[in-house]
Enzyme design. Structure first.
Site, PDB file in Angstrom:
ATOM      1  N   HIS A  37       0.750  -1.376  -0.012  1.00 13.71           N
ATOM      2  CA  HIS A  37       0.012   0.001   0.035  1.00 13.71           C
ATOM      3  C   HIS A  37       0.703   1.175  -0.002  1.00 13.71           C
ATOM      4  O   HIS A  37       0.222   2.439  -0.032  1.00 13.71           O
ATOM      5  CB  HIS A  37      -0.928  -0.018   1.191  1.00 13.71           C
ATOM      6  CG  HIS A  37      -1.979  -0.751   0.872  1.00 13.71           C
ATOM      7  ND1 HIS A  37      -3.273  -0.334   0.555  1.00 13.71           N
ATOM      8  CD2 HIS A  37      -2.352  -2.131   1.515  1.00 13.71           C
ATOM      9  CE1 HIS A  37      -4.046  -1.413   0.608  1.00 13.71           C
ATOM     10  NE2 HIS A  37      -3.734  -2.480   1.024  1.00 13.71           N
ATOM     11  N   LYS A  92      -9.256  13.963   4.044  1.00 15.91           N
ATOM     12  CA  LYS A  92      -8.058  12.814   3.955  1.00 15.91           C
ATOM     13  C   LYS A  92      -7.232  13.182   5.332  1.00 15.91           C
ATOM     14  O   LYS A  92      -7.352  14.149   5.832  1.00 15.91           O
ATOM     15  CB  LYS A  92      -7.350  12.824   2.807  1.00 15.91           C
ATOM     16  CG  LYS A  92      -6.806  14.229   2.454  1.00 15.91           C
ATOM     17  CD  LYS A  92      -6.028  13.968   1.067  1.00 15.91           C
ATOM     18  CE  LYS A  92      -6.579  14.185  -0.177  1.00 15.91           C
ATOM     19  NZ  LYS A  92      -6.552  12.883  -1.004  1.00 15.91           N
ATOM     20  N   ARG A  93      -6.653  12.045   5.551  1.00 11.79           N
ATOM     21  CA  ARG A  93      -5.746  12.020   6.689  1.00 11.79           C
ATOM     22  C   ARG A  93      -4.650  13.138   6.403  1.00 11.79           C
ATOM     23  O   ARG A  93      -4.484  13.624   5.509  1.00 11.79           O
ATOM     24  CB  ARG A  93      -4.762  10.973   6.778  1.00 11.79           C
ATOM     25  CG  ARG A  93      -5.565   9.741   7.439  1.00 11.79           C
ATOM     26  CD  ARG A  93      -6.299  10.005   8.836  1.00 11.79           C
ATOM     27  NE  ARG A  93      -5.372   9.929   9.790  1.00 11.79           N
ATOM     28  CZ  ARG A  93      -5.219   9.289  10.703  1.00 11.79           C
ATOM     29  NH1 ARG A  93      -5.822   8.203  10.829  1.00 11.79           N
ATOM     30  NH2 ARG A  93      -4.034   9.316  11.801  1.00 11.79           N
ATOM     31  N   LYS A 152       0.391  14.632   1.492  1.00 11.86           N
ATOM     32  CA  LYS A 152      -0.800  15.056   0.923  1.00 11.86           C
ATOM     33  C   LYS A 152      -1.046  16.499   0.580  1.00 11.86           C
ATOM     34  O   LYS A 152      -2.059  16.926   0.146  1.00 11.86           O
ATOM     35  CB  LYS A 152      -1.972  14.357   1.856  1.00 11.86           C
ATOM     36  CG  LYS A 152      -2.149  12.841   1.646  1.00 11.86           C
ATOM     37  CD  LYS A 152      -3.328  12.384   2.736  1.00 11.86           C
ATOM     38  CE  LYS A 152      -3.462  10.842   2.732  1.00 11.86           C
ATOM     39  NZ  LYS A 152      -4.031  10.243   1.629  1.00 11.86           N
ATOM     40  N   THR A 191      -8.377   6.837  -2.879  1.00 10.57           N
ATOM     41  CA  THR A 191      -9.649   6.237  -3.248  1.00 10.57           C
ATOM     42  C   THR A 191     -10.695   7.694  -3.277  1.00 10.57           C
ATOM     43  O   THR A 191     -11.659   7.372  -3.633  1.00 10.57           O
ATOM     44  CB  THR A 191     -10.243   5.123  -2.337  1.00 10.57           C
ATOM     45  OG1 THR A 191     -10.096   5.600  -1.024  1.00 10.57           O
ATOM     46  CG2 THR A 191      -9.498   4.054  -2.794  1.00 10.57           C
ATOM     47  N   LYS A 208     -14.390   8.751  -4.974  1.00 11.69           N
ATOM     48  CA  LYS A 208     -15.730   8.994  -4.664  1.00 11.69           C
ATOM     49  C   LYS A 208     -16.163  10.316  -5.092  1.00 11.69           C
ATOM     50  O   LYS A 208     -17.266  10.648  -5.406  1.00 11.69           O
ATOM     51  CB  LYS A 208     -15.565   9.046  -3.102  1.00 11.69           C
ATOM     52  CG  LYS A 208     -14.916   7.511  -2.496  1.00 11.69           C
ATOM     53  CD  LYS A 208     -14.822   8.106  -0.875  1.00 11.69           C
ATOM     54  CE  LYS A 208     -13.864   6.862  -0.248  1.00 11.69           C
ATOM     55  NZ  LYS A 208     -13.383   7.281   0.889  1.00 11.69           N
TER      56      LYS A 208
HETATM   57  C1  LIG Z   1     -12.115   7.389   1.383  1.00 12.74           C
HETATM   58  C2  LIG Z   1     -11.637   7.616   2.743  1.00 12.74           C
HETATM   59  C3  LIG Z   1     -10.360   7.899   2.979  1.00 12.74           C
HETATM   60  C4  LIG Z   1      -9.142   7.682   1.924  1.00 12.74           C
HETATM   61  O1  LIG Z   1      -9.058   9.014   1.293  1.00 12.74           O
HETATM   62  P1  LIG Z   1      -7.767   9.585   0.325  1.00 12.74           P
HETATM   63  O2  LIG Z   1      -8.095  10.833  -0.171  1.00 12.74           O
HETATM   64  O3  LIG Z   1      -7.929   8.543  -0.614  1.00 12.74           O
HETATM   65  O4  LIG Z   1      -6.670   9.606   1.275  1.00 12.74           O
HETATM   66  C5  LIG Z   1      -9.878   8.330   4.208  1.00 12.74           C
HETATM   67  N1  LIG Z   1     -10.988   8.502   5.078  1.00 12.74           N
HETATM   68  C6  LIG Z   1     -12.208   8.196   5.053  1.00 12.74           C
HETATM   69  C7  LIG Z   1     -13.201   8.522   6.213  1.00 12.74           C
HETATM   70  C8  LIG Z   1     -12.586   7.708   3.744  1.00 12.74           C
HETATM   71  O5  LIG Z   1     -13.904   7.716   3.494  1.00 12.74           O
END
Ligand SMILES: *Cc1c(COP(=O)(O)O)cnc(C)c1O
Length: 837
Positions: free
Chosen positions: A376, A567-568, A573, A675, A679
């Site tokens: 990952h 995101k985190r 990032k 991911t 979305k």
């Molecule tokens: C999809 C998702 C992530 C991943 O987000 P990235 O932008 O790909 O880092 C992290 N936390 C939650 C709650 C998510 O639904």
């Protein structure tokens, strides 16, 4: 909590009402709900709280899953298909009520049922605390995969840990993140079923020794171990509108005996209770690090605990339908979600060789055919390495087996690459040095028949860089499985109005075959459709506004442009890039350059690992900038910045449908896939992003001209790293960057707090490992283009928004899982027949 809501129409005749849990109409659901309120919760219309009503409805819905659940397990038991097991230390499930209702196809029936009683389904859903058993993308991927495996009717089981405390709740106090333990089980968990009949002994510490078997064979075994029990809790995982209900089995740790009788009799009551407390620590709390390795013993204990329990469970199940281990690999595929469960390779060897007395080579052949490993990350700080000393102490027999695996493996390497001693050193599972370490990724690669990355670019970089030596040795092991997301949760549930609108136009097939969204393409040029499409976006903004008002007392103006980065929080990032841009916009307003300024709300959300200093500083900066900007009357109607607290799956389900612009701006080569990016596009947001992770493939599908791609490419980034870079140069040569950084360093955003952002400023000027300064101008210019398009050509914006959704089909986790099933697991769908009426 404490809120009370009367349940109307609770008839005293309830106990006489007949119902079966199969009634899927509103009347049946209502009756079942009333039955649960009364007989499970011993409440009535007077005393039932909202939480009770949530629990009552959840029990009623769970009943509707149980028959199919039993039927599914019966089918698997009688057909004895090859099964896949998804081992993951994280499952970021979020809320389950809406998901389960939706997958059963009874959303409107449930809504009606609750309305008949004067309740709102949405309000009840809001009572559910997220199952936050994960940190971010990796854990959410596991949850999306479970949904896809059940929807594709694959015989699959997820294995993980039932953490008593999942990811912490984030509160913002004076701009700083505070972590609050979240007691997500406080109201009970209506979705889990305790399975006291499935308990396994997990053995830690002690020492390995030799004994003679009945036939004189010398064998290894463990002595003087400290043992803990693993207890199973099952969560049903329904497929979308089919009869499959798979299982997520989560392990909880338990002391062997309630009391150690010896200690107890000696009067050491507290001592024997302490043992109990210590053993129950293992499943207490999720480690809150994302993409960062913590070398703590308790973490290794968690890894071995759930891995050993799962393997014992898999072997038990195998022997129910098979009489030997010889066909184990033909009947069981085990996917390792990152290296977190990689110790499974060693534990399965130990079980086979020590307990089931297989010959080493035979056992090893089975092990390699059974396991597959998903990598990952390329980030060095995320790669798991366990100290040999620590592992020897905690798992002495496993350490022996690792040495044996390694010496056999290195012999193979030395045959292949004669005389290449440096290669042996590089590839050894044991890293030499002042402290010897076990390289878990290497162990996982050696013990598996498949190694996959999670996006095309990521897999390429894996093969060229991180594990190049292994790729050269076994090119056939390596493959790519680009991540995906489940369209059920991320469009059908999260954005039901848009989902229904899409279904009106192109039918409902897309929910199980996301490539069908292609059928939306012809509508992209239709002005009437564009108008309706943007009205759905506006509706989603209003829904978000209502939620953020309720949750965080944030006042959003839904008529504004919504720019979202959730995101985190991580340096790679680059939330910092977004903040610097926001300050740049603020300066524009202060300069009076407001003509054509697109009124916009910028939202940033995400949790920082509690020990990650820089990430927490970034949160503080966002909050301070937010306060200054939002309180300045000059920004009224033009610019708002909010840090959205406690980002989690349930919040994502409101934020993502409402976004106009999706921020995917990691330093190229750092984000394995992402991911969140998928979305957003699925919900019609346009993406501003770098050529990183799955953004690259999104651009291929959607068309680069319908995204806003900017910044250094991976090759450029590597060059900068090789040649060394001087961030100060960018500061001196970009006046826009200089003004923004100067404003921070002169404490404009921290007037009463002094130099609190000195570390951020110094990092930007003198270190900047993630090339924020190098990409700043390109980012500002590209954001400018975003705003121009939104302002000057709303039809074209709507068109692009529609095309983004229409062309995102590849990124369904159904496609990802089909590829795992066909190309790695060799597992085929096994449909479950209708439950007899
Ligand atoms: C999809 C998702 C992530 C991943 O987000 P990235 O932008 O790909 O880092 C992290 N936390 C939650 C709650 C998510 O639904």
């Amino acid at each position: 909590m404490g809120k009370k809501r009367a349940v109307k129409n609770l008839s005293p005749k309830t106990e006489n009402w007949e119902f079966t849990s199969k009634d899927m109409d509103a009347e049946g659901i209502k009756n079942s709900f009333l039955n649960k309120i009364k007989y499970n919760l011993a409440k009535d219309s007077e005393t039932a709280t909202l939480v009770d009503s949530f629990n009552g409805l959840s029990f009623a819905i769970r009943d509707r899953l149980v028959e199919r659940w039993i039927q599914t397990q019966k089918t698997y038991a009688s057909e004895n298909p090859k099964r896949c097991y998804y081992l993951s230390l994280e499952f970021l499930m979020g809320r389950l009520l809406g998901n389960n209702i939706s997958n059963l196809g009874i959303t409107y029936e449930s809504k009606d049922a609750m309305e008949k009683l004067g309740l709102s389904l949405e309000e009840l859903e809001d009572e559910e605390i997220d199952a936050g058993l994960g940190n971010g993308g990796l854990g959410r991927l596991a949850a999306c995969f479970l949904d896809s495996m059940a929807t594709l009717e694959l015989p699959a089981i997820g294995y993980g840990i039932r953490y008593e405390y999942g990811i912490f709740m984030q509160k913002i106090i004076n701009g700083y993140q505070q972590e609050i333990p979240e007691q997500w089980l406080i109201n009970g968990n209506p979705w889990e079923i305790e399975r006291p009949e499935y308990q396994y002994r997990i053995r830690f510490y002690g020492h390995a020794g030799t004994y003679k078997d009945y036939d004189g064979t010398e064998r290894r075994t463990l002595y003087d171990t400290k043992d803990i029990m693993a207890l199973a809790y099952d969560v049903p995982i329904p497929g979308y509108k089919n009869n499959t209900v798979n299982t997520l089995r989560l392990w909880s740790s338990k002391a062997i005996d309630e009391f150690d009788l010896a200690d107890f009799n000696q009067g050491d009551y507290i001592g024997s209770c302490e043992d109990k407390i210590n053993s129950e620590n293992i499943s207490k709390v999720l480690y809150p690090n994302d993409n960062n390795h913590s070398g703590k013993e308790l973490r290794l204990k968690q890894q071995f605990f759930f891995t050993s329990a799962s393997l014992q469970d898999i072997i038990r199940r195998h022997f129910k339908a098979n009489d030997s281990l010889d066909n184990f690999a033909e009947k069981n595929a085990i996917q390792l979600n990152d290296t977190h469960p990689a110790i499974a390779v060693v534990e399965l060897m130990r079980l086979f060789v020590d307990e089931y007395k297989l010959k080493w080579d035979h056992a090893w052949g089975i092990v390699q055919k059974t396991f597959a490993y998903t990598n990952h990350t390329l980030l060095p700080e995320a790669l798991e390495k366990w100290s040999v000393a620590l592992m020897h102490n905690l798992l002495p027999r496993h350490m022996e087996i690792i040495y044996e695996i390694n010496s056999r493996f290195l012999r193979q390497v030395s045959f292949r690459f004669i005389g290449d001693d440096d290669r042996l050193r590089r590839m050894s599972i044991i890293e030499e040095g002042p402290e010897k370490m076990v390289r878990m990724a290497y162990l996982a690669i050696v013990g598996s028949h498949s190694v996959n990355g999670v996006a095309a670019l990521h897999t390429k970089l894996l093969k060229e860089g991180l594990v190049r030596d292994f790729y050269e040795m076994w090119p056939e092991k390596f493959n790519n499985k680009t991540n995906g997301i489940t369209p059920r949760r991320w469009l059908h549930q999260a954005n039901r109005p848009l989902s229904d609108f899409i279904s009106e136009k192109i039918g409902t097939e897309w929910r199980k075959d996301l490539s069908q969204l292609k059928k939306l393409e012809p509508f992209a040029d239709d002005p009437a459709f564009q108008k309706q499409w943007m009205e759905y976006k506006f509706g989603a903004k209003k829904r978000l506004a209502a939620k953020l008002k309720k949750w965080d007392n944030i006042d959003l103006d839904p008529s504004m442009f919504f720019d979202v980065e959730i995101k985190r929080i991580h340096e790679y990032k680059r939330q910092l890039l977004k903040v610097l841009h926001t300050i740049h916009l603020y300066l524009k307003i202060k300069d009076g350059h407001t003509e054509g300024f697109v009124p916009q709300t910028i939202m940033i959300g995400g949790k920082a690992a509690p020990g990650y200093y820089m990430a927490k500083q970034i949160i503080k900066l966002i909050n301070n900038v937010s306060r200054i900007i939002n309180e300045d009357p000059d920004t009224d109607g033009l610019l708002r910045l909010y840090f959205v607290p406690n980002y989690r799956v349930s919040a994502a389900q409101y934020l993502i449908p409402a976004a106009d612009l999706s921020q995917q701006i990691s330093t190229a080569g750092k984000e394995a896939s992402g991911t969140g990016n998928m979305k957003f596009a699925l919900n019609g947001a346009l993406t501003i992003g770098t050529m990183d992770g799955a953004n690259v493939e999104m651009a291929e599908e959607i068309g680069e001209e319908h995204m806003f791609i900017f910044g250094l490419r991976n090759e450029d980034v590597q060059k900068v790293y090789e040649e060394g870079h001087n961030p100060f140069h960018y500061y001196e040569t970009s006046p826009r960057l200089k003004r923004v950084i100067d404003l921070i360093s002169h404490n404009y955003f921290s007037q009463d707090e002094g130099d609190i952002f000195r570390d951020i400023v110094n990092n930007l000027l003198y270190e900047d490992n993630f090339l924020v300064t190098a990409d700043f101008d390109a980012y500002i210019d590209t954001q400018e283009k975003v705003h121009e398009l939104y302002r000057d050509n709303p039809d074209e914006w709507a068109r692009k928004s529609i095309l983004n959704a229409a062309r995102i089909g590849k990124f369904s986790s159904d496609r990802t899982i089909s590829q795992y099933a066909e190309e790695i697991w060799d597992v085929t769908p096994l449909p479950v027949k209708d439950v007899e009426a």
